[in-house]
Write an enzyme that holds these catalytic residues in place. Structure first.
Site, short mmCIF file in Angstrom:
data_model
loop_
_atom_site.label_atom_id
_atom_site.label_comp_id
_atom_site.label_asym_id
_atom_site.label_seq_id
_atom_site.Cartn_x
_atom_site.Cartn_y
_atom_site.Cartn_z
N GLY A 10 -2.94 -1.68 -2.92
CA GLY A 10 -1.45 -0.22 -2.74
C GLY A 10 -0.14 -0.44 -2.89
O GLY A 10 0.02 0.79 -2.96
N ASN A 11 0.13 -1.31 -4.50
CA ASN A 11 0.78 -0.89 -5.57
C ASN A 11 0.50 0.31 -6.26
O ASN A 11 1.32 1.03 -6.46
CB ASN A 11 0.84 -1.96 -6.74
N LYS A 128 -5.90 -9.80 11.79
CA LYS A 128 -5.42 -8.76 10.65
C LYS A 128 -3.98 -7.92 11.86
O LYS A 128 -4.25 -7.39 12.55
CB LYS A 128 -6.18 -7.58 10.12
N LYS A 217 -10.29 -3.92 1.27
CA LYS A 217 -10.82 -2.67 1.15
C LYS A 217 -11.98 -2.71 -0.45
O LYS A 217 -12.75 -2.29 -0.34
CB LYS A 217 -9.19 -2.29 0.35
N LYS A 279 -10.13 -9.94 -3.84
CA LYS A 279 -11.74 -9.49 -5.02
C LYS A 279 -12.03 -10.17 -6.01
O LYS A 279 -13.16 -9.52 -5.72
CB LYS A 279 -9.92 -9.20 -5.73
#
Ligand code: ADP
Ligand code: MG
Length: 316
Positions: A10-11, A128, A217, A279
């Site tokens: 996102g960053n 979420k 994602k 991740k």
């Protein structure tokens, strides 16, 4: 031929606290894409995937503000919209960055559906939070009109819709994505795919039906990487490494490590839920299913990480 699936966080698109304007998002993407363009110039053909949290959230807010005048779109359609807007912005920023590097390649964006299991336990327990904040009265109305689930956010004082986050199990468009990226030297396109974790669908009787859910994602990127038979999977975020004792006075960066070691750290709770843990899970899934190398690092360190001089490298 060197290829990789690269996931940007996102960053790379919008930093915390920044207004979600087109100009701000493009500026961030331009600096991210400068790094990606160098990676591509050095010989990598990539499939690029990206997050969509703030963007799909804003699409939901836009829908909500207009709900007295226009029918709201279901969440899967909003995810598709976010893939379109971000895909286009990345196409523009990356093409420009590639030209500056002297590379002529077409950046192609594939609208991507991600398959989830209709019996995934996540559907029983939506967790979420997405979209705007609501007060109690609006919640009552939306529960009866839309059958949505809500959770209260104590810190920010309000209710938010919560949706399931099921595990990705397949990618509908993987063979087309594979053909695009493995199209051969000088032919390969730069492919953007599976944005925002993909548009979640379930298979019923040979058809795909969209579901109101969001898929992580990084996990979706790992499934994509396995399906297109990539050997290298790179997750770019806002930290140079995965760390041990991240919140202590002495965080220790992980360099080269193995899947077995990372699994132990994961099981001991070393990685933040919803941030670093997915991740690491994504890396482990990739390595358990044919992948060879998974890298977690920051966008700025990508060049060094590819040469083994920075970042966290996880091998089988
Ligand atoms: P992205 O948008 O790139 O997916 P996330 O915020 O989801 O970014 O994940 C990156 C964040 O994970 C870092 O900014 C950091 O705050 C957090 N994090 C949690 N645990 C760890 C850890 N053990 N090592 C490094 N970062 C961690
Ligand atoms: Mg994340």
């Amino acid at each position: 031929m060197k290829t990789a699936v690269v996931a940007i966080g996102g960053n790379a698109i919008l930093k915390a606290g920044e207004e979600a304007s087109f100009a701000n998002q493009m500026r961030n993407l331009q600096s991210t894409c400068a790094h990606l363009a160098r990676m591509i110039r050095s010989g990598y053909d990539i499939v690029l995937t990206h997050g969509n949290g703030p963007q799909v959230g804003n699409i939901l807010i836009q829908n909500d503000l207009a709900r007295k005048k226009l029918p709201s779109m279901p969440l899967d359609v909003c995810v598709a919209e976010s893939q379109g807007q971000l895909g286009y912005m990345i196409q523009q920023a990356l093409t420009e960055a590639l030209i500056k590097e002297g590379v002529r390649k077409v950046v192609t964006c594939v609208l991507t559906r991600v398959i989830v299991d209709p019996d995934d336990p996540a559907f029983e327990q939506p967790t979420k939070p997405v979209g705007p904040f609501y007060d109690g009265e609006e919640v009552a109305e939306l529960k009866s009109t839309h059958n949505w689930d809500f959770a209260i956010d104590e810190k920010r004082g309000g209710y938010r819709r919560v949706v399931p986050s099921p595990r990705p199990i397949g990618i509908v468009e993987f063979s087309g994505i594979r053909r695009l990226v493995f199209g051969g030297e000088n032919q390969a396109e730069v492919v953007i795919a599976s944005g925002g974790g993909g548009i979640p669908v379930v298979e019923r009787g040979g058809f795909y039906t969209g579901v109101e859910a969001v898929v992580d994602k990084d996990l979706a990127a790992a499934v994509l990487a396995v399906k297109v038979q990539e050997k290298l999977f790179v997750m770019l975020t806002d930290v140079d490494n995965a760390f041990l004792d991240y919140h202590s006075k002495n965080p220790r960066p992980l360099g080269r490590t193995t899947a077995a070691e990372m699994r132990e750290h994961l099981e001991r709770g070393q990685f933040g839920a919803g941030s670093m843990a997915p991740k690491v899970e994504a890396a482990l899934y990739f390595l358990a299913n044919g992948g060879e190398r998974a890298i977690i690092t920051s966008t700025e360190k990508i060049d060094q990480a590819l040469e083994g001089r920075a970042g966290t490298l996880i091998v089988r």
